[in-house]
Design a protein around this motif. Sequence first.
Motif, PDB file in Angstrom:
ATOM      1  N   UNK A  28       5.754   3.808   0.028  1.00  0.00           N
ATOM      2  CA  UNK A  28       4.974   2.808   0.759  1.00  0.00           C
ATOM      3  C   UNK A  28       4.593   3.341   2.135  1.00  0.00           C
ATOM      4  N   UNK A  29       3.329   3.138   2.504  1.00  0.00           N
ATOM      5  CA  UNK A  29       2.860   3.599   3.804  1.00  0.00           C
ATOM      6  C   UNK A  29       3.434   2.722   4.910  1.00  0.00           C
ATOM      7  N   UNK A  30       3.867   3.360   5.966  1.00  0.00           N
ATOM      8  CA  UNK A  30       4.370   2.638   7.136  1.00  0.00           C
ATOM      9  C   UNK A  30       3.199   2.450   8.089  1.00  0.00           C
ATOM     10  N   UNK A  37      -7.988   5.052   5.164  1.00  0.00           N
ATOM     11  CA  UNK A  37      -9.281   5.614   4.769  1.00  0.00           C
ATOM     12  C   UNK A  37      -9.132   6.722   3.734  1.00  0.00           C
ATOM     13  N   UNK A  38      -7.895   7.013   3.362  1.00  0.00           N
ATOM     14  CA  UNK A  38      -7.602   8.053   2.378  1.00  0.00           C
ATOM     15  C   UNK A  38      -7.228   7.409   1.045  1.00  0.00           C
ATOM     16  N   UNK A  39      -7.150   8.198  -0.029  1.00  0.00           N
ATOM     17  CA  UNK A  39      -6.744   7.636  -1.323  1.00  0.00           C
ATOM     18  C   UNK A  39      -5.383   6.958  -1.240  1.00  0.00           C
ATOM     19  N   UNK A  40      -5.277   5.810  -1.885  1.00  0.00           N
ATOM     20  CA  UNK A  40      -4.031   5.042  -1.886  1.00  0.00           C
ATOM     21  C   UNK A  40      -3.714   4.587  -3.304  1.00  0.00           C
ATOM     22  N   UNK A  77       0.847  -1.194   0.000  1.00  0.00           N
ATOM     23  CA  UNK A  77       0.000   0.000   0.000  1.00  0.00           C
ATOM     24  C   UNK A  77       0.879   1.240   0.000  1.00  0.00           C
ATOM     25  N   UNK A  78       0.639   2.112  -0.978  1.00  0.00           N
ATOM     26  CA  UNK A  78       1.427   3.340  -1.114  1.00  0.00           C
ATOM     27  C   UNK A  78       0.518   4.561  -1.042  1.00  0.00           C
ATOM     28  N   UNK A  79       1.123   5.686  -0.739  1.00  0.00           N
ATOM     29  CA  UNK A  79       0.359   6.929  -0.648  1.00  0.00           C
ATOM     30  C   UNK A  79      -0.066   7.382  -2.038  1.00  0.00           C
ATOM     31  N   UNK A  80      -1.074   8.227  -2.062  1.00  0.00           N
ATOM     32  CA  UNK A  80      -1.529   8.791  -3.329  1.00  0.00           C
ATOM     33  C   UNK A  80      -0.559   9.876  -3.772  1.00  0.00           C
TER      34      UNK A  80
END
Length: 411
Positions: free
Chosen positions: A322-324, A260-263, A238-241
């Motif tokens: 990538x989201x931590x 819960x945010x765009x990814x 999963x990565x940030x938008x």
Amino acid sequence: MAVENTRRHIRGFLSLDLCKELEFIHRTCGVVGYRPNVFSTTLSHLAATNCAHLILPFVAVREKLKEKVEDFFGCEFELFIEFTGLISWCRGASIGWHSDDNRPYLKQRDFAAVCYLNSHGKDFKGGVFRFKDGDPSSVIPIAGDVLIYTADDRNVHSVDEVLEGERLTLTVWFTRNSAHDEDAKLISLLSQRFSDHEKGKSYSFSPLPASDNMYWFSNGMSGFDIRCARIQNLGFRICSSKHQQFSTSDMAVDPLELLNMPIRLARGDEIFDMEFLNSLHGLQVVQFCHLKLSDLIASRKKQDGDAESTEPHLLDKVNGLELVLPCDHQLAEKVLGSMSCDDEALSFSWVAFKLAVTRWEEYMFSLYKDLLMLIPHWVFHQTIFLAPTTEQLSCNQFPGFEEPLQNKLQR
């Protein structure tokens, strides 16, 4: 009534396609359940998270189960459905001897139906259903089989501990007490959806998450988010938008709120350059791709000669995007088991994944369209059923699933 007449094991009641479709719904919408190491998906939860259209695959099987229970126990036209839910028991889950009406708040339950959606030995180990008395004394879960029984102390039973994998069932309880009719509550929720449609309000097929704690599996000081775990379990990251990038030192942002945010989704070092509304949206497409990968690859091969076919746009490197997230991956794999396999890793392509996005949208739109046709009938009759005036629905092939809704039951 003798003990042997209070239960029945029916083989091959559900088609394997329907089992897979319900599995898809559970793996994309399920939350932490009512017992340790158990996850559940209820119809009211689907309605509350903008996934009301996913109630449709349940409609025919609920009707058929009710008919079967009423016929076997001789109570035609007496029963109401009290509860419908997908329940998965993961490694470590078990329950001792009990009857299904063994609490004051459960006394309304008269009969139960347990539909097995996957198979002992193939998909999980352990989890055998056992009766304290009578015959059959035990039931080994096989996908498509159904077990019906009275919910009272004539059918005291237990479930062995699940040793590995995820044991998945569709469980339906029936009552003679109309005050506990599940349909009335669901119709109240769904009628608002129809009202919004009539008012011309726009509709998104993307799911809207419930509160974060409903997805958090806790194990002492450790734990994992079920959304994150199921995405990563299939080999994705999963990565940030593009517009929301956070550093690991940004303590103002709760890490779980990022889901819960765009990814965007990555695999290896490549990022699929498309934003998903939230992690549940991404999870639905990932699970859809996993379920239909072989069909998607076949469709891709047919399109190879299409001049308009385009490769999906990828970003070459993850490069810190990538989201931590606070997810114990080892614990998640221990509890849920491993879904990804070497064959799938070798056959995966972003072209097939791009096609999965389109097919997922078509599938959701088809369900939503059919739901809008059915809701007025449900509101008028105050019961959820396949209205005779919508028989044309049986002729529509849901994109991504081969059989019409009614034909998924083995009659």
